[in-house]
Design an enzyme around this catalytic site. Structure first.
Site, PDB file in Angstrom:
ATOM      1  CB  CYS A  24      28.777 -41.529   8.126  1.00 54.25           C
ATOM      2  SG  CYS A  24      29.400 -42.994   8.989  1.00 54.25           S
ATOM      3  CE1 TYR A  56      16.672 -40.809  16.993  1.00 50.51           C
ATOM      4  CE2 TYR A  56      18.346 -41.730  15.544  1.00 50.51           C
ATOM      5  CZ  TYR A  56      17.980 -41.218  16.771  1.00 50.51           C
ATOM      6  OH  TYR A  56      18.906 -41.103  17.770  1.00 50.51           O
ATOM      7  CG  ASN A  86      25.827 -42.132   5.169  1.00 50.24           C
ATOM      8  OD1 ASN A  86      25.850 -42.886   6.137  1.00 50.24           O
ATOM      9  ND2 ASN A  86      24.740 -41.481   4.795  1.00 50.24           N
ATOM     10  N   GLY A  87      27.065 -45.349   4.616  1.00 45.96           N
ATOM     11  CA  GLY A  87      26.341 -46.548   4.214  1.00 45.96           C
ATOM     12  C   GLY A  87      27.057 -47.797   4.655  1.00 45.96           C
ATOM     13  CG  ASP A  96      10.773 -41.572  21.057  1.00 43.67           C
ATOM     14  OD1 ASP A  96      11.236 -40.652  20.358  1.00 43.67           O
ATOM     15  OD2 ASP A  96      11.468 -42.275  21.800  1.00 43.67           O
ATOM     16  CG  ASP A  97      12.269 -40.953  16.830  1.00 37.03           C
ATOM     17  OD1 ASP A  97      12.774 -42.066  16.658  1.00 37.03           O
ATOM     18  OD2 ASP A  97      12.737 -40.115  17.629  1.00 37.03           O
ATOM     19  CB  THR A 143      13.595 -37.135  16.467  1.00 36.66           C
ATOM     20  OG1 THR A 143      14.937 -37.199  16.896  1.00 36.66           O
ATOM     21  CG2 THR A 143      13.522 -37.309  14.965  1.00 36.66           C
ATOM     22  N   GLY A 203      26.832 -38.452  13.065  1.00 34.89           N
ATOM     23  CA  GLY A 203      27.977 -39.216  13.548  1.00 34.89           C
ATOM     24  C   GLY A 203      28.731 -38.463  14.611  1.00 34.89           C
TER      25      GLY A 203
END
Length: 503
Positions: free
Chosen positions: A2, A257, A101-102, A365-366, A303, A28
């Site tokens: 988030c 990412y 966030n978490g 790609d990442d 990314t 998010g």
């Protein structure tokens, strides 16, 4: 994953928080919310949707006050209810609101204790509401009508003792100020900055430094593991270590990412870290396949671009943009279900046939998470006429569930779990597949900040840095967060809605 932001200013903060959330939108896309404070009153607007869709002129006019916090939400449990949009609010004591966030790994235990011992009721299934109530209870235990920064720091210290898992949080206390704090391992990022104005110094905290850049705040530092930052409503700031044994172990997947390349988190440039990832991955390709036969390197937007460019340069082959991206489609790996992800990849990308026809193509790609996106993109390259399709991942195989706020919880949905590299290559349809080595990834990121002695690399090695991640807990979240479980909840929610509409 988030995005959070908090600002204490001498002017109205509604527009500034809105602008900050727009540049944190990548963290998010499910819901957004802003809460401001003027005098003794809170003003809140939150709902499901992108920032631009949640807030209209009438909403912004109601968000009065010179301090506030904001949040963009990305769910890990598949809940689509706007009731779990943040910030959350409790009126006792003082009036406190929080954005987080978490993920707390002991949320169920805390929820029981809050009800049985602290006499607090939790209204949602969100662990963020649990975190808020733990903080509120610890402040209430101070037993004071008016609190100061010492009381706030003492409450954060108690939060650290009670809560396990990852949390970067920002909370606002009516008539007092804003406090931001980070778990003792620093798993999720949090930075703070300052801005000089004619009225005085203003302060801001955010998940990534790019939000500070946008608003003209100078990056001061990261909120270090276990630290708390208190921003008083009259322009004061205080920093204090609130954990007994902090250990610097940030999530390395932020650099792979999650974070924007123009951000600096944990004193590491995300952009430079990704450049180094591409350089060391190219060295591995040259070791394993000196005669690689690659005609062109093509990144999978967006990314991987930063890593793909130095990779192509080191290999001595052309770098080309082979896919055009539809900017109005969200990130596929956070889509709620496999079928929706499969559908969205074709909507999101379109191949430029001239860059593929008759060539040996190296796609970069990442990472590879579920493999659905990689499989479809490889097929798109073949449909565009590629002779051979090689695939390079700038990170190691994602083999284990994440428990710290990223939606990759079910090991059965991770294509690398229980498979060799050759088996993964066959599953996604690549002629050859190469992954970054974990040691090389760690070196690529750590080179930016040697003070970081370890990273949370749990999605790659299955080693979780915090307490509480037991076999039973992993089974619990797999049952809770798998695509099958999410679909069952959506079906049940829709049935309830239908019953309500037909009543």
């Amino acid at each position: 994953m988030c995005g959070i932001v908090g600002i204490v200013s001498y002017e109205a903060v509604n527009q500034s928080i809105y602008d900050a959330l727009t540049v944190l939108q990548h963290r998010g896309q499910d819901a957004a919310g802003i809460m401001t404070c003027e005098g003794g009153n809170f003003y809140l607007r939150k709902s499901n949707g992108l920032v631009r869709d949640v807030f209209h002129t009438r909403d912004m006019l109601r968000l009065r006050g010179n301090m506030g916090i904001g949040h963009v939400r990305y769910p890990t449990a598949g809940c689509e209810s706007s009731a779990e949009a943040q910030p959350f609010y409790v009126n006792s004591p003082y009036g406190i609101t929080l954005a987080h966030n978490g993920n707390l790994v002991n949320a169920d235990e805390l929820k029981r204790n809050l009800f049985q011992e602290d006499l607090r009721h939790i209204n949602t299934d969100s662990d963020s509401e649990v975190l808020l109530n733990v903080l509120a209870h610890e402040l209430q235990r101070r037993g004071k009508l008016r609190i100061n920064e010492d009381d706030v720091f003492a409450a954060v210290s108690a939060v650290h003792r009670r809560c396990a898992g990852a949390y970067a949080a920002v909370a606002m206390i009516t008539g007092v100020g804003v406090v931001a704090f980070r778990d003792p391992y620093g798993v999720r990022p949090l930075v703070y900055g300052r801005r000089e104005t004619e009225s005085g110094v203003e302060f801001m905290v955010a998940s990534e430094s790019v939000a500070l850049d946008l608003l003209g705040f100078e990056l001061v530092d990261d909120v270090h593991p276990g630290e708390a930052i208190f921003l008083g409503k009259r322009g004061s700031m205080a920093v204090r270590q609130c954990a007994e044994n902090p250990q610097y172990s940030p999530c390395i997947f932020e650099h792979v990412y999650l974070a924007r390349p123009d951000s600096i988190i944990d004193d590491v440039s995300v952009y430079k870290a990704r450049l180094r990832m591409g350089e060391v991955l190219a060295e591995k390709i040259l070791r394993e396949r000196p005669q690689h036969g690659i005609d062109v390197v093509i990144p999978i937007p967006d990314t991987s671009r930063t890593a793909a460019l130095p990779l192509a340069h080191r290999l001595g082959v052309k770098y080309r943009e082979g896919f055009i991206k539809n900017r109005y489609i969200g990130r596929t790996f956070i889509m709620p279900g496999q079928q929706q992800r499969k559908k969205s990849v074709r909507q999101e990308l379109n191949a430029i046939v001239l860059e593929f026809r008759g060539k040996n193509v190296m796609l970069v790609d990442d990472s590879i998470v579920r493999g659905t996106t990689s499989q479809q993109i490889i097929q798109m390259a073949r449909d565009a006429g590629a002779k051979n399709v090689f695939f390079a991942s700038a990170s190691p195989p994602v083999r284990y569930p994440n428990v710290y706020g990223i939606d990759m919880p079910s090991k059965g949905e991770l294509i690398a779990h229980g498979r060799t590299v050759e088996q993964i290559a066959k599953a996604i349809g690549a002629d050859w597949l190469i992954f970054q080595d974990l040691d090389d990834l760690i070196d690529a990121v750590r080179k930016g900040n040697r003070d970081i002695t370890s990273f949370d690399c749990s999605v790659f090695n299955g080693e979780y840095v915090t307490d509480g991640v037991t076999v039973e807990y992993l089974e619990h979240i797999e049952n809770l967060r798998s695509d099958t479980a999410k679909q069952k909840r959506r079906t049940a929610d829709h049935e309830v809605i239908e019953l309500h509409n037909n009543a």
